[in-house]
Scaffold this motif. Structure first.
Motif, mmCIF file in Angstrom:
data_model
loop_
_atom_site.group_PDB
_atom_site.id
_atom_site.type_symbol
_atom_site.label_atom_id
_atom_site.label_comp_id
_atom_site.label_asym_id
_atom_site.label_seq_id
_atom_site.Cartn_x
_atom_site.Cartn_y
_atom_site.Cartn_z
ATOM 1 N N LEU A 174 -1.055 3.501 -2.788
ATOM 2 C CA LEU A 174 -0.471 4.832 -2.932
ATOM 3 C C LEU A 174 -0.126 5.167 -4.380
ATOM 4 C CD1 LEU A 174 0.587 7.440 -1.691
ATOM 5 C CD2 LEU A 174 2.741 6.270 -1.167
ATOM 6 N N PHE A 175 0.274 4.190 -5.175
ATOM 7 C CA PHE A 175 0.671 4.504 -6.545
ATOM 8 C C PHE A 175 -0.517 4.987 -7.382
ATOM 9 C CE2 PHE A 175 -0.944 0.289 -7.478
ATOM 10 C CZ PHE A 175 -1.307 0.336 -8.824
ATOM 11 N N CYS A 176 -1.751 4.783 -6.883
ATOM 12 C CA CYS A 176 -2.944 5.281 -7.582
ATOM 13 C C CYS A 176 -3.348 6.685 -7.125
ATOM 14 C CB CYS A 176 -4.105 4.320 -7.369
ATOM 15 S SG CYS A 176 -3.863 2.686 -8.091
ATOM 16 N N MET A 177 -2.596 7.271 -6.199
ATOM 17 C CA MET A 177 -2.894 8.620 -5.726
ATOM 18 C C MET A 177 -2.756 9.617 -6.878
ATOM 19 S SD MET A 177 -3.503 10.616 -2.928
ATOM 20 C CE MET A 177 -2.803 9.912 -1.437
ATOM 21 N N PRO A 178 -3.751 10.485 -7.102
ATOM 22 C CA PRO A 178 -3.621 11.504 -8.162
ATOM 23 C C PRO A 178 -2.398 12.382 -7.931
ATOM 24 C CG PRO A 178 -5.887 11.381 -7.369
ATOM 25 C CD PRO A 178 -5.069 10.532 -6.444
ATOM 26 N N CYS A 234 0.820 -1.215 0.000
ATOM 27 C CA CYS A 234 0.000 0.000 0.000
ATOM 28 C C CYS A 234 0.855 1.267 0.000
ATOM 29 C CB CYS A 234 -0.947 0.003 1.200
ATOM 30 S SG CYS A 234 -0.163 0.292 2.788
ATOM 31 N N ARG A 235 2.125 1.185 0.421
ATOM 32 C CA ARG A 235 2.959 2.384 0.502
ATOM 33 C C ARG A 235 3.887 2.549 -0.697
ATOM 34 N NH1 ARG A 235 3.706 1.432 6.664
ATOM 35 N NH2 ARG A 235 2.333 3.023 7.557
ATOM 36 N N THR A 236 3.987 1.557 -1.561
ATOM 37 C CA THR A 236 4.866 1.706 -2.710
ATOM 38 C C THR A 236 4.246 2.650 -3.734
ATOM 39 O OG1 THR A 236 6.078 0.531 -4.435
ATOM 40 C CG2 THR A 236 3.885 -0.298 -3.919
ATOM 41 N N THR A 237 5.090 3.420 -4.396
ATOM 42 C CA THR A 237 4.624 4.365 -5.414
ATOM 43 C C THR A 237 4.791 3.828 -6.817
ATOM 44 O OG1 THR A 237 6.819 5.419 -5.360
ATOM 45 C CG2 THR A 237 5.092 6.367 -3.959
ATOM 46 N N SER A 238 5.234 2.597 -6.945
ATOM 47 C CA SER A 238 5.461 1.970 -8.247
ATOM 48 C C SER A 238 4.420 0.886 -8.485
ATOM 49 C CB SER A 238 6.871 1.367 -8.306
ATOM 50 O OG SER A 238 7.036 0.562 -9.462
ATOM 51 N N ALA A 239 3.790 0.919 -9.657
ATOM 52 C CA ALA A 239 2.793 -0.095 -9.995
ATOM 53 C C ALA A 239 3.436 -1.468 -10.111
ATOM 54 C CB ALA A 239 2.089 0.280 -11.303
ATOM 55 N N THR A 240 4.641 -1.512 -10.660
ATOM 56 C CA THR A 240 5.330 -2.802 -10.814
ATOM 57 C C THR A 240 5.581 -3.444 -9.463
ATOM 58 O OG1 THR A 240 6.404 -1.982 -12.827
ATOM 59 C CG2 THR A 240 7.352 -3.916 -11.782
ATOM 60 N N ARG A 241 6.071 -2.659 -8.520
ATOM 61 C CA ARG A 241 6.349 -3.203 -7.191
ATOM 62 C C ARG A 241 5.057 -3.584 -6.476
ATOM 63 N NH1 ARG A 241 11.397 -0.200 -4.186
ATOM 64 N NH2 ARG A 241 12.981 -0.692 -5.750
ATOM 65 N N PHE A 242 3.985 -2.847 -6.699
ATOM 66 C CA PHE A 242 2.710 -3.196 -6.070
ATOM 67 C C PHE A 242 2.268 -4.593 -6.505
ATOM 68 C CE2 PHE A 242 -1.926 -3.450 -6.345
ATOM 69 C CZ PHE A 242 -2.283 -3.187 -5.036
ATOM 70 N N TYR A 243 2.321 -4.851 -7.806
ATOM 71 C CA TYR A 243 1.903 -6.168 -8.293
ATOM 72 C C TYR A 243 2.856 -7.268 -7.815
ATOM 73 C CZ TYR A 243 -1.375 -3.636 -11.260
ATOM 74 O OH TYR A 243 -2.392 -2.839 -11.705
ATOM 75 N N ASN A 244 4.119 -6.920 -7.643
ATOM 76 C CA ASN A 244 5.064 -7.908 -7.105
ATOM 77 C C ASN A 244 4.721 -8.270 -5.665
ATOM 78 O OD1 ASN A 244 6.485 -7.950 -9.513
ATOM 79 N ND2 ASN A 244 8.021 -6.458 -8.832
ATOM 80 N N ASP A 265 -7.089 -12.705 -2.872
ATOM 81 C CA ASP A 265 -8.335 -12.516 -3.619
ATOM 82 C C ASP A 265 -9.217 -11.470 -2.943
ATOM 83 O OD1 ASP A 265 -7.427 -14.447 -5.353
ATOM 84 O OD2 ASP A 265 -8.573 -16.080 -4.410
ATOM 85 N N TRP A 266 -9.235 -11.500 -1.595
ATOM 86 C CA TRP A 266 -10.045 -10.505 -0.887
ATOM 87 C C TRP A 266 -9.507 -9.086 -1.109
ATOM 88 C CZ3 TRP A 266 -8.916 -7.118 3.172
ATOM 89 C CH2 TRP A 266 -10.012 -6.492 3.733
ATOM 90 N N LEU A 267 -8.175 -8.911 -1.033
ATOM 91 C CA LEU A 267 -7.570 -7.601 -1.281
ATOM 92 C C LEU A 267 -7.815 -7.142 -2.715
ATOM 93 C CD1 LEU A 267 -4.142 -7.935 0.577
ATOM 94 C CD2 LEU A 267 -6.064 -6.478 1.226
ATOM 95 N N LYS A 268 -7.774 -8.091 -3.645
ATOM 96 C CA LYS A 268 -7.985 -7.753 -5.057
ATOM 97 C C LYS A 268 -9.396 -7.237 -5.295
ATOM 98 C CE LYS A 268 -7.161 -9.646 -9.680
ATOM 99 N NZ LYS A 268 -6.782 -10.867 -10.446
ATOM 100 N N ASN A 269 -10.363 -7.733 -4.507
ATOM 101 C CA ASN A 269 -11.755 -7.312 -4.660
ATOM 102 C C ASN A 269 -12.131 -6.153 -3.730
ATOM 103 O OD1 ASN A 269 -12.213 -9.378 -6.559
ATOM 104 N ND2 ASN A 269 -12.676 -10.861 -4.935
ATOM 105 N N SER A 270 -11.149 -5.596 -3.017
ATOM 106 C CA SER A 270 -11.425 -4.530 -2.042
ATOM 107 C C SER A 270 -11.291 -3.137 -2.645
ATOM 108 C CB SER A 270 -10.479 -4.649 -0.844
ATOM 109 O OG SER A 270 -9.131 -4.418 -1.245
ATOM 110 N N ASN A 271 -11.334 -3.068 -3.979
ATOM 111 C CA ASN A 271 -11.179 -1.773 -4.665
ATOM 112 C C ASN A 271 -9.847 -1.135 -4.284
ATOM 113 O OD1 ASN A 271 -11.765 0.382 -6.277
ATOM 114 N ND2 ASN A 271 -13.627 0.996 -5.185
ATOM 115 N N TRP A 272 -8.749 -1.862 -4.576
ATOM 116 C CA TRP A 272 -7.424 -1.427 -4.144
ATOM 117 C C TRP A 272 -6.976 -0.120 -4.773
ATOM 118 C CZ3 TRP A 272 -4.490 -1.029 -8.440
ATOM 119 C CH2 TRP A 272 -4.787 -1.872 -9.516
ATOM 120 N N GLU A 273 -7.631 0.313 -5.845
ATOM 121 C CA GLU A 273 -7.258 1.608 -6.437
ATOM 122 C C GLU A 273 -7.467 2.758 -5.464
ATOM 123 O OE1 GLU A 273 -9.425 -0.477 -7.698
ATOM 124 O OE2 GLU A 273 -8.800 -1.103 -9.733
ATOM 125 N N ARG A 274 -8.282 2.531 -4.429
ATOM 126 C CA ARG A 274 -8.575 3.599 -3.475
ATOM 127 C C ARG A 274 -7.617 3.633 -2.297
ATOM 128 N NH1 ARG A 274 -15.180 4.167 -3.024
ATOM 129 N NH2 ARG A 274 -15.460 5.030 -5.121
#
Length: 474
Positions: free
Chosen positions: A305-309, A269-279, A293-302
Motif C-alpha cells: 500500500l505504501f507504493c500506491m500513487p 501490505c496494509r501499512t502506509t509507511s515504507a519503514t514499517r513495511f521493511y520492518n 525471498d518469494w515475497l521479495k521477488n513477487s514485485n511487491w511494489e504492486r
C-alpha cells in the motif's frame, strides 16, 4: 421497532394488537435467539383486492390469458402476460436464444436514451451456418464513465465473473469508488472465455470510453489472472497496475502452508509507511526465509500500500469493490444476456437517482458522511499523541514512546504516509490540526467534498425502458 446488529424487535402495526417478537444475537454464532414472542393477533385482517403478478401467473400456467380468465376468472393485462411468459422461460432456462437475438435491439434502446452510451457487439462466422455467431459485447454508460473520470477516485477495479448458463460465458467488470466510498459500475463486457484477448478488448474499450491516452491517469486493480496484468502493461503503458493482495496471499499459503507469517503479510501490505513495511518484511524473514525471498521477488511494489500513487486517493489492496458489486448483481447473472445487461443498466440508473436525492440530506456539510465517520475515528485515536515541536506549519508529534511523526500542513502530508495516500487526515494530522485550532474538513482532499459528490450524480441518468416498451425495429 428496533433493527440493530445485536437485537431485532417487531410489533404489529395495529396499536391494539398484542403480537410482537424480539430476538437477540447468539454470542456463539451468527444466529438470533428469540427472547420474547406473543404469537396471537388481536387485530382484524384486512381484505385487500388481489392483483396477479407475473411470478404468480407464470407459476400457475404459461398459457395465454384466455385460459387464465376461464379457469380463475382473473383478467390479466397483456403486458403482465408478456412478463409471465418471459419469466416462465427464465425458470425453464429457454430464453437464452431470445437473449442473444435481442442484443441488437438492446443496443438501439441504449443509444436512444443517450447517444453517447457505448454498446459494441462483435460476432463471428460459424463454420456450419451462414448466420453470424455471438462473440462478445461491451457496454459502458456515458454518465458513469464521465462521473468516474471527473469526480471519482483514480482506482478502477477489474474482475471476471463466471456465469452459470449453457454457454458458460464470463462477464468482465470494471468499477470505481466515489467520494463517499460508494461503488460506481463503469463498464461490463461479456465474453466466451476469460483470456488475454478478452482483457485486451475490454481494457482498450475502457480507455476509449474514458478518452484517455494509453491509460494515463488510471490505476487498475486486478487479480493478475488470465493475462490482465500483461494486457495493462502492453496496451495501457501509461496506466498504473496494482495487484490484489488476496491473490498473493493465497499463493503464499499454497507454497508455504506451515510458515507462521500470515498476519505479518497483511500488516506489511496494509501499512502506509515504507519503514514499517521493511520492518514487517524483516519479521517475515525470521519466520520463514524462503517465504520472505518469494515475497521479495513477487514485485511487491504492486501490492504494498505504501507504493500506491498519491493521486489515486485510495487505500484498497483487495478486490472488495468488485466483490461487493457481484453480491449486488448476483441475481442478474441468472438471466439471459440481454435481460442481464438491461437489468444492470436500470440498477445503475437507480443508483444515480438514489445518491442524487441522498446528497440533499447533508448538502450543508463540507465532506461526505463516510469521511466524517473516518475523521471521528481518527480524532479519537489521535488523542494519545503529543505535539512536541512546532515550526510554522510543520509539527512534530510523539506517542510518548519511541515513535515520532512529522506533519506538514501546507503540503498536507505526514511521515506515516496515510494522509497522502487516502486524502483524509491521519490520526496524527487530526491531532495537529486541532492543536492549531483549525477545521479538519479543510484538510480533506476535494475528491471527498460534498460539492464534488453532488456534481457526480446531479446530472442524473436516463432509465432504460422496460422490455415491453421497447421500439422493436432492430
Amino acid at each position: 421497532m428496533e433493527n440493530r446488529s445485536h437485537i431485532v424487535s417487531c410489533e404489529c402495526s395495529d396499536l391494539s394488537c398484542d403480537w410482537q417478537v424480539t430476538a437477540i444475537r447468539d454470542v456463539r454464532g451468527k444466529g438470533f435467539v428469540i427472547t420474547e414472542f406473543s404469537p396471537k393477533h388481536n387485530c382484524p385482517r384486512l381484505d385487500h383486492a388481489f392483483h396477479p403478478a407475473s411470478k404468480w401467473i407464470s407459476a400457475i400456467t404459461i398459457e395465454v390469458r384466455n385460459e387464465i380468465e376461464s379457469m380463475y376468472g382473473i383478467k390479466c393485462p397483456e403486458w403482465k402476460v408478456f412478463c409471465a411468459a418471459n419469466r416462465a422461460k427464465q425458470i425453464l432456462g429457454l430464453d437464452y436464444d431470445d437473449g442473444y437475438s435481442m442484443l441488437h435491439q438492446f443496443k438501439e434502446e441504449m443509444e436512444r436514451i443517450d447517444r453517447d452510451n457505448i454498446v459494441l457487439l462483435e460476432t463471428e462466422s460459424h463454420e456450419s451456418r451462414e448466420e453470424e455467431r455471438f462473440k462478445r459485447v461491451f457496454v459502458c454508460c456515458a454518465r458513469t464513465s464521465y462521473a468516474f473520470k471527473v469526480h471519482c477516485r483514480g482506482i478502477l477495479a477489474v474482475d471476471g465473473w463466471e456465469i452459470n448458463n449453457p454457454c458458460n460465458s464470463v462477464m468482465l467488470v470494471a468499477a470505481g469508488l466515489d467520494g463517499n466510498n460508494g461503488i460506481l459500475p463503469v463498464a461490463f463486457c461479456e465474453v466466451q472465455v476469460e483470456d488475454l484477448d478478452s482483457w485486451v478488448y475490454f481494457l482498450k474499450n475502457i480507455n476509449s470510453a474514458l478518452r484517455l491516452e494509453n491509460g494515463k491517469g488510471l490505476c487498475i486493480l486486478g487479480d493478475g489472472d488470465n493475462g490482465v496484468e500483461y494486457a495493462v502493461e502492453e496496451f495501457l503503458p501509461k496506466a498504473v497496475y496494482r495487484q490484489c493482495c488476496h491473490r498473493i496471499f493465497n499463493e503464499m499459503v499454497r507454497r508455504f502452508p506451515t510458515a507462521p507469517v500470515q498476519h505479518l503479510f497483511w500488516a506489511a501490505c496494509r501499512t502506509t509507511s515504507a519503514t514499517r513495511f521493511y520492518n514487517y518484511m524483516e519479521l517475515i524473514s525470521l519466520g520463514s526465509q524462503q517465504c520472505h525471498d518469494w515475497l521479495k521477488n513477487s514485485n511487491w511494489e504492486r501490492w504494498a500500500l505504501f507504493c500506491m500513487p498519491h493521486w489515486v486517493k485510495c487505500t484498497c489492496v483487495t478486490l472488495t469493490i468488485t466483490e461487493k458489486l457481484h453480491t449486488s448483481f448476483d441475481h442478474y447473472l441468472e438471466m439471459s444476456i440481454t435481460r442481464r445487461f438491461a437489468a444492470i443498466a436500470r440498477s445503475t440508473a437507480e443508483i444515480f437517482e438514489r445518491r442524487r436525492m441522498a446528497v440533499w440530506k447533508w448538502y450543508r456539510e463540507k465532506v461526505t458522511p463516510t469521511v466524517q465517520d473516518i475523521i471521528h475515528d481518527r480524532c479519537s485515536d489521535g488523542r494519545r499523541f503529543i505535539v512536541r515541536k512546532q515550526t510554522g506549519t510543520i509539527l512534530e508529534l510523539t506517542d510518548g514512546c519511541s515513535s515520532c511523526y512529522e506533519l506538514n500542513m501546507d503540503a498536507m502530508s505526514c511521515s506515516c504516509g496515510l494522509w497522502q495516500i487516502s486524502g483524509i487526515p491521519c490520526a496524527h494530522a487530526c491531532r495537529g490540526i486541532k492543536y492549531m485550532r483549525r477545521k479538519i474538513e479543510d484538510y480533506v482532499d476535494s475528491m471527498m467534498s460534498v460539492q464534488n459528490y453532488m456534481s457526480t450524480y446531479a446530472p442524473g441518468m436516463m432509465q432504460l425502458p422496460q422490455e415491453y416498451a421497447w421500439k422493436w425495429d432492430a
